[in-house]
Design a protein around this motif. Structure first.
Motif, short mmCIF file in Angstrom:
data_model
loop_
_atom_site.label_atom_id
_atom_site.label_comp_id
_atom_site.label_asym_id
_atom_site.label_seq_id
_atom_site.Cartn_x
_atom_site.Cartn_y
_atom_site.Cartn_z
N LEU A 1 48.97 -1.95 79.72
CA LEU A 1 48.44 -2.93 78.76
C LEU A 1 46.93 -3.14 78.93
O LEU A 1 46.24 -3.50 77.98
N LYS A 2 46.43 -2.91 80.13
CA LYS A 2 44.97 -3.01 80.32
C LYS A 2 44.26 -1.94 79.49
O LYS A 2 43.19 -2.20 78.93
N VAL A 3 44.86 -0.77 79.41
CA VAL A 3 44.28 0.29 78.57
C VAL A 3 44.39 -0.10 77.10
O VAL A 3 43.44 0.05 76.32
N TYR A 4 45.55 -0.64 76.71
CA TYR A 4 45.76 -1.05 75.33
C TYR A 4 44.73 -2.10 74.91
O TYR A 4 44.15 -2.01 73.83
N GLU A 5 44.50 -3.07 75.78
CA GLU A 5 43.52 -4.12 75.48
C GLU A 5 42.11 -3.54 75.40
O GLU A 5 41.31 -3.95 74.55
N ALA A 6 41.81 -2.57 76.22
CA ALA A 6 40.47 -1.98 76.24
C ALA A 6 40.17 -1.18 74.97
O ALA A 6 39.06 -1.25 74.44
N VAL A 7 41.15 -0.44 74.49
CA VAL A 7 40.90 0.44 73.34
C VAL A 7 41.15 -0.25 72.01
O VAL A 7 40.73 0.26 70.96
N ARG A 8 41.84 -1.38 72.01
CA ARG A 8 42.10 -2.09 70.76
C ARG A 8 41.07 -3.17 70.48
O ARG A 8 41.08 -3.80 69.48
N GLY B 1 45.49 6.76 70.71
CA GLY B 1 45.83 6.14 69.43
C GLY B 1 47.30 5.90 69.15
O GLY B 1 47.65 5.53 68.02
N ALA B 2 48.18 6.09 70.13
CA ALA B 2 49.60 5.81 69.89
C ALA B 2 49.79 4.34 69.52
O ALA B 2 49.16 3.45 70.09
#
Length: 258
Positions: free
Chosen positions: A251-258, A215-216
């Motif tokens: 950013l792949k993680v960011y896109e996945a969780v957002r 959640g950062a």
């Protein structure tokens, strides 16, 4: 989807030439990645392990260099302060005033920073619980400023060691302000080299990915063309030429969780 905010730059201003080089490359990288970028560098490192360690050019020369970065590359600027009188001096140039972790409880420093009206990024001390940052938040709010960010940078775990409690970011988000994860300082080994701080940069990327998943709202990195020969924080800094590929994976993680 909202852009990921990234604060990054060298630990300390080693020279104008190096700062300008890093700022130019980081702007190009972050433009390609489409992230919201803030350039960060310190004009003084007042809490070095050794009295003989390099501290930086000082506030007068340092602010001139940061202004040149701002004007040349149209970048938003972050720098840290250590004494209350420095807040007003830096406020003409910087967009975010950063409060070092060891100083996050210093009332006069927080009040002076708050009075500038700038965004205040407060690093959580290594010795504080996440919920203890409520008192820090209150000091800034009651000084008339609600432009606040809180930064996780690891917690003391025995001697010369830090550990990151990912639940701490959710705890701090309960105060209603964005939370930054400092991926490079979180892998420090404070005083681990006896007369200098050690670190382990191989853990920067996995911790940054975990923080985004936890959640950062923003990420903080220190980057350098040659970290092994940097004048401060070398062991935990990211190689500048590796930053873009690392961020693509994050950013792949960011896109996945957002």
């Amino acid at each position: 989807m909202k852009k990921l905010m990234v604060i990054a730059g060298p630990c300390v201003i080693e020279s104008e030439e190096m700062v300008m080089q890093i700022a130019k490359q980081m702007k190009e990288i972050c433009d390609r990645l489409d992230v919201e970028y803030y350039f960060k560098a310190s004009f003084d490192k007042a809490n070095r392990t050794s009295i003989s360690s390099f501290r930086g050019p000082g506030i007068e020369e340092g602010i001139k260099i940061l202004k040149k970065v701002k004007d040349t590359y149209a970048l938003k600027i972050v720098t840290d302060i250590h004494e209350p009188w420095q807040a007003e001096v830096v406020s003409d140039v910087v967009d975010i005033i950063q409060i070092p972790a060891f100083l996050c409880r210093q009332t006069d420093l927080l009040v002076a920073a708050a009075h500038t009206g700038k965004i205040i990024n407060v690093k959580k001390a290594q010795f504080l619980a996440p919920w203890d940052m409520k008192n820090v938040v209150t000091k800034i709010e009651e000084s008339g400023n609600r432009n606040i960010m809180l930064c996780e940078r690891g917690t003391s775990f025995g001697y010369n060691t830090l550990v990151v409690d990912m639940t701490g970011m959710q705890e701090m988000k309960k105060f209603g302000y964005p939370v930054v994860f400092d991926a490079t300082h979180s892998v420090q080994k404070p005083g681990g080299r006896g007369n200098a701080t050690g670190g382990n940069r191989e853990y920067v990327e996995p911790l940054a990915k975990a923080a985004i998943a936890a959640g950062a709202d923003a990420l903080f990195f220190e980057v350098h063309p040659d970290p092994d020969n940097a004048l401060s924080d070398g062991p935990n800094m990211v190689y500048l030429n590796e930053f873009e590929d690392m961020m693509k994976r994050i950013l792949k993680v960011y896109e996945a969780v957002r």
